[in-house]
Design an enzyme around this catalytic site. Structure first.
Site, PDB file in Angstrom:
ATOM      1  CB  THR A 260      -0.937  -0.003   1.217  1.00 45.59           C
ATOM      2  OG1 THR A 260      -1.779  -1.161   1.177  1.00 45.59           O
ATOM      3  CG2 THR A 260      -1.812   1.242   1.211  1.00 45.59           C
TER       4      THR A 260
ATOM      5  CE  LYS B 159     -13.443   2.705   9.488  1.00 46.16           C
ATOM      6  NZ  LYS B 159     -11.958   2.799   9.594  1.00 46.16           N
TER       7      LYS B 159
ATOM      8  CG  LEU C  72       4.423  -0.407   8.294  1.00 42.44           C
ATOM      9  CD1 LEU C  72       4.457  -1.927   8.301  1.00 42.44           C
ATOM     10  CD2 LEU C  72       3.582   0.120   9.450  1.00 42.44           C
TER      11      LEU C  72
ATOM     12  CB  ILE D  98      -4.060   3.301   5.262  1.00 48.05           C
ATOM     13  CG1 ILE D  98      -4.020   3.458   3.730  1.00 48.05           C
ATOM     14  CG2 ILE D  98      -5.422   3.596   5.821  1.00 48.05           C
ATOM     15  CD1 ILE D  98      -4.895   2.470   2.998  1.00 48.05           C
TER      16      ILE D  98
END
Length: 509
Positions: free
Chosen positions: A13, A78, A335, A348
């Site tokens: 991602t 969501k 990360l 994200i």
């Protein structure tokens, strides 16, 4: 001297978000080449399956259709997050839950917080919007006729993170001309100026580029290991440091919740993310307050499965961020830059935000690059600190004292000066937009209001005139009418997705 060759080390991602953002912003620079290097030997973490609405702006900018996202990434909608067990049960809230929806808490544009504060024990703050009722009824946020990326209420997505990375990759390569190389990078060398000179592959090949984007995950190969940029450790503010992740298939007849469920336990919390065919569940905990064995046993009870019926993957979590995310000719994203537990889809969100920040401020002329780097580092550090404040708030305003974990979180963990000052202000006045004086507060007044008063934060109520009381009452009544109307009009979440997927497959012939 001009930058002509940019390389991104690592896909997933973070890497492919970076590739898309850079390719869009540098589209007019026809002599710049962007390459993503992915290792065939290194997998991705793949648990960042929840998003916030900001992702829709990025996807539209990249030219990715919402239909393709929904059809190829096992995606679901969501509307927000449902929090359970973050407080002690009460007579007013026996289910011990509250919603943080992705919509405005100001019905009709009016701040009705004073109405809630006048009687907080008999009103859930989420009642200022219709989303909680729609979520409980498992309704989709869109009508069949809704335009792409638009709904009757605001929303984000849950998706398969691996498939999402592949969608971003396809778009970057096919639409934006990003190059792709399969190789495992094991090291790099610095030049006399202390910049990255070249990468070294597992086979010993030297790969030379002008600028390097480090998306190597927790290893932070370039920014951390080679350039030695210090890590700002926030484990004293956020105590959770481990997660057990598992994916389980779901019955295709069961309703799909249009929200992430975040359930607190004695030493952390559990994420529960529904996709079209499976659930992604993560048991987040503090290893100082719960052993791995106990965590597995607690996860077993939550899943209602025997311990030998599931095999969770353990993910160590180091809370904090690099002191700089842009140093010399290296930028770190994802990360490799930093990590905060994914309580509000933080990982994200920050990755998308900082990738766009970097891409929009990237200077192709080396001489002016240090100015952009200094600015972007200040912005990113501010954003990280405020995100950490927001996540920590979920713990420190709880009234739970049933374990050492909760006692330390509520009574002992240090808070930033900004958060401490805001808490004091909010004892006398509810949050307002002007409290968030920077546009780089990624979570703003809407988010804080829903969490603060979902958790019954004690703000002194203000006196209201009869007119104000009547006016606020009418605004809330309008919400209830809209809620009743939408409950009848909207399809169920699974029903909407199944109809969409059937129509999408038909369109493919």
């Amino acid at each position: 001297m001009k930058v002509n060759n940019i390389v991104i080390i690592g896909g997933g991602t973070a890497g492919w978000l970076a590739a898309n953002h850079l390719a869009v912003e540098l589209r007019a620079e026809t002599d710049i080449t962007i390459t993503v290097i992915e290792s065939p030997e290194i997998g991705i973490i793949g648990v960042g399956e929840g998003t916030v609405p900001h992702i829709k702006k990025s996807l539209m900018k990249f030219g990715i259709s919402e239909a393709e996202l929904l059809a190829t990434c096992d995606a679901t909608f969501k509307k927000g997050i449902k929090f359970s067990n973050w407080m002690n049960p009460s007579a007013a809230n026996p289910s011990n839950s509250y919603y943080h929806p992705f919509t405005s808490p100001f019905p009709g544009g009016v701040d009705v917080t004073a109405r809630y504060l006048s009687n907080p024990q008999h009103m859930n703050f989420a009642e200022v919007t219709e989303v909680a009722a729609l979520a409980d009824a498992m309704k989709a946020p869109k009508k069949v006729s809704s335009a792409p990326y638009e709904g009757v209420v605001n929303y984000a997505y849950h998706f398969n993170a691996v498939k999402f990375g592949k969608l971003l990759s396809k778009n970057a390569r096919e639409r934006l001309n990003v190059k792709h190389l399969s190789a495992t990078i094991v090291d790099a060398k610095l030049n006399e100026q202390g910049e990255i000179a070249y990468l070294i592959t597992k086979e010993g090949e030297h790969l030379h580029y002008d600028f390097y984007v480090d998306c190597s995950g927790f290893h932070s190969l370039l920014l951390g290991k080679l350039l030695n940029v210090p890590f700002v450790n926030k484990s004293n503010q956020l105590l959770t440091d481990s997660a057990l992740a598992v994916q389980l298939p779901t019955d295709d007849k069961v309703d799909i919740a249009p929200y992430t469920l975040a359930t607190a336990h004695s030493a952390g919390w559990i994420w529960d993310i529904p996709l079209t065919t499976r659930r992604g569940i993560g048991f987040v905990y503090s290893s100082a307050h719960m052993s791995e064995e106990a965590a597995v046993e607690n996860m077993s009870r939550y899943l209602q499965l025997d311990v030998d019926q599931f095999s969770p993957r353990k993910i160590p979590m180091r809370m904090g961020y690099r002191e700089k995310f842009w140093c010399k000719n290296v930028v770190a994203l994802g990360l490799a830059q930093g990590f905060v537990e994914p309580l509000e889809a933080t990982s994200i969100f920050v990755t998308d935000f900082t990738a766009e920040l970097f891409a929009r401020n990237f200077c192709v002329e080396r001489e002016s690059m240090s100015i952009a780097a200094n600015y972007c580092n200040k912005v990113a550090n501010y954003a990280w600190e405020r995100v950490i404040d927001f996540v920590q708030m979920h713990y420190c305003i709880s009234d739970r004292r049933d374990s050492e974990f909760w006692r330390i979180n509520t009574e002992e963990t240090p808070r930033s000066d900004v958060l401490a000052e805001r808490f004091e202000m909010w004892r006398y006045h509810p949050p307002k937009q002007t409290d968030f004086f920077s546009r780089f507060d990624l979570f703003n007044v809407d988010n804080f209001l829903f969490v603060l008063y979902g958790m019954k934060y004690a703000t002194k109520p203000k006196n209201m005139t009869d007119y104000e009381q009547q006016f606020f009452h009418r605004e809330i009544a309008e919400v209830r009418l809209r809620e009743e109307k939408l409950l009848k009009e909207l399809l169920g979440h699974r029903d909407w997705l199944e109809r969409f997927n059937a129509a999408y497959q038909l369109s493919l012939g």
